[in-house]
Design a protein around this motif. Sequence first.
Motif, mmCIF file in Angstrom:
data_model
loop_
_atom_site.group_PDB
_atom_site.id
_atom_site.type_symbol
_atom_site.label_atom_id
_atom_site.label_comp_id
_atom_site.label_asym_id
_atom_site.label_seq_id
_atom_site.Cartn_x
_atom_site.Cartn_y
_atom_site.Cartn_z
ATOM 1 N N ASP A 102 -8.322 12.306 -1.155
ATOM 2 C CA ASP A 102 -9.025 13.294 -1.960
ATOM 3 C C ASP A 102 -8.044 14.314 -2.512
ATOM 4 N N VAL A 103 -8.485 14.956 -3.582
ATOM 5 C CA VAL A 103 -7.736 16.033 -4.226
ATOM 6 C C VAL A 103 -8.660 17.240 -4.195
ATOM 7 N N ARG A 104 -8.208 18.323 -3.577
ATOM 8 C CA ARG A 104 -9.013 19.543 -3.511
ATOM 9 C C ARG A 104 -8.089 20.749 -3.480
ATOM 10 N N PRO A 105 -8.617 21.935 -3.635
ATOM 11 C CA PRO A 105 -7.747 23.111 -3.693
ATOM 12 C C PRO A 105 -6.843 23.301 -2.477
ATOM 13 N N ASP A 106 -7.335 22.964 -1.293
ATOM 14 C CA ASP A 106 -6.558 23.225 -0.087
ATOM 15 C C ASP A 106 -5.672 22.063 0.360
ATOM 16 N N ARG A 107 -5.785 20.875 -0.284
ATOM 17 C CA ARG A 107 -4.935 19.770 0.147
ATOM 18 C C ARG A 107 -5.011 18.596 -0.818
ATOM 19 N N LEU A 108 -4.035 17.700 -0.630
ATOM 20 C CA LEU A 108 -4.049 16.376 -1.239
ATOM 21 C C LEU A 108 -3.916 15.395 -0.090
ATOM 22 N N LEU A 109 -4.835 14.453 0.004
ATOM 23 C CA LEU A 109 -4.807 13.451 1.054
ATOM 24 C C LEU A 109 -4.651 12.087 0.407
ATOM 25 N N VAL A 110 -3.644 11.337 0.835
ATOM 26 C CA VAL A 110 -3.406 9.977 0.357
ATOM 27 C C VAL A 110 -3.128 9.125 1.583
ATOM 28 N N GLU A 111 -4.000 8.120 1.848
ATOM 29 C CA GLU A 111 -3.856 7.260 3.019
ATOM 30 C C GLU A 111 -3.931 5.799 2.605
ATOM 31 N N VAL A 112 -3.221 4.952 3.342
ATOM 32 C CA VAL A 112 -3.274 3.507 3.140
ATOM 33 C C VAL A 112 -4.070 2.925 4.300
ATOM 34 N N THR A 113 -5.054 2.097 3.966
ATOM 35 C CA THR A 113 -5.908 1.492 4.988
ATOM 36 C C THR A 113 -6.411 0.140 4.493
ATOM 37 N N GLY A 114 -7.025 -0.587 5.380
ATOM 38 C CA GLY A 114 -7.623 -1.862 5.005
ATOM 39 C C GLY A 114 -9.002 -1.656 4.404
ATOM 40 N N ALA A 115 -9.453 -2.618 3.627
ATOM 41 C CA ALA A 115 -10.799 -2.578 3.055
ATOM 42 C C ALA A 115 -11.802 -3.018 4.122
ATOM 43 N N GLY A 123 -6.431 -7.229 -2.732
ATOM 44 C CA GLY A 123 -7.679 -7.800 -2.254
ATOM 45 C C GLY A 123 -8.090 -7.381 -0.855
ATOM 46 N N ALA A 124 -7.208 -6.765 -0.093
ATOM 47 C CA ALA A 124 -7.531 -6.441 1.297
ATOM 48 C C ALA A 124 -7.217 -5.004 1.670
ATOM 49 N N GLY A 125 -6.518 -4.284 0.806
ATOM 50 C CA GLY A 125 -6.090 -2.941 1.163
ATOM 51 C C GLY A 125 -6.636 -1.888 0.225
ATOM 52 N N CYS A 126 -6.557 -0.641 0.679
ATOM 53 C CA CYS A 126 -7.041 0.498 -0.091
ATOM 54 C C CYS A 126 -6.082 1.667 0.074
ATOM 55 N N VAL A 127 -5.882 2.389 -1.006
ATOM 56 C CA VAL A 127 -5.275 3.713 -0.923
ATOM 57 C C VAL A 127 -6.434 4.659 -1.169
ATOM 58 N N ILE A 128 -6.759 5.471 -0.175
ATOM 59 C CA ILE A 128 -7.909 6.374 -0.256
ATOM 60 C C ILE A 128 -7.449 7.799 -0.039
ATOM 61 N N GLY A 173 0.813 -1.212 0.000
ATOM 62 C CA GLY A 173 0.000 0.000 0.000
ATOM 63 C C GLY A 173 0.845 1.260 0.000
ATOM 64 N N ASP A 174 1.905 1.266 0.791
ATOM 65 C CA ASP A 174 2.795 2.432 0.835
ATOM 66 C C ASP A 174 3.459 2.653 -0.523
ATOM 67 N N ALA A 175 3.856 1.560 -1.185
ATOM 68 C CA ALA A 175 4.480 1.676 -2.510
ATOM 69 C C ALA A 175 3.477 2.225 -3.524
#
Length: 185
Positions: free
Chosen positions: A160-173, A153-158, A88-90
């Motif tokens: 958002d992209v918006r004017p004030d930030r970019l958020l990229v997180e790794v989490t489980g499904a 099959g078990a993980g997610c990179v979730i 997920g980090d990769a």
Amino acid sequence: MGTRYAGRWVTAAVLGLVALGCAQPGARDGDSSPLLSPSASPHPSIPSAPSTPPRDASPPPGDGAPHEAENNGWKQRHDLTADEQRAGDALAARIRPKLTALRTAGDFAPSSTQQALLGLGLRPDDVQVTAMRPPLDSTTPPPGAVFAVRFAGAGCVIGDVRPDRLLVEVTGAAAEFGCLEPYTH
């Protein structure tokens, strides 16, 4: 007979009012016990109750509903293994530069976010992109996109992209919905 009977009622009422007015300083309406020092006992001949609750007693409810954890169980996400976390980090490291470029260009369209993610060679079935949710007082969503990429099959990179930030997180499904939690209100 009527005067003596009325006198008893007056006496009982006065004693009741006196008892109500004799609360210890600092006691508030609803307090179940007077304020005491930790070593003080309300009555010297009666030992104070132990401060530890019985083992079979359930904890008092907090700010949430009694079944809040049970009701929100569908939101519980899979705990990632060390290998899944590394994968997920990769993936997040590959996603971040593409979405940073979109944000820098001021492009917050969900379709642009989708194309950027697919441009990384990700399978279309693993990529989900939606518009930002509109505020409660509006029907127009703010600029930006919410995304999720499923991996292993078990993980997610979730995030958002918006004017004030970019958020990229790794989490489980989550078993119930996958990567993006559905909008409920």
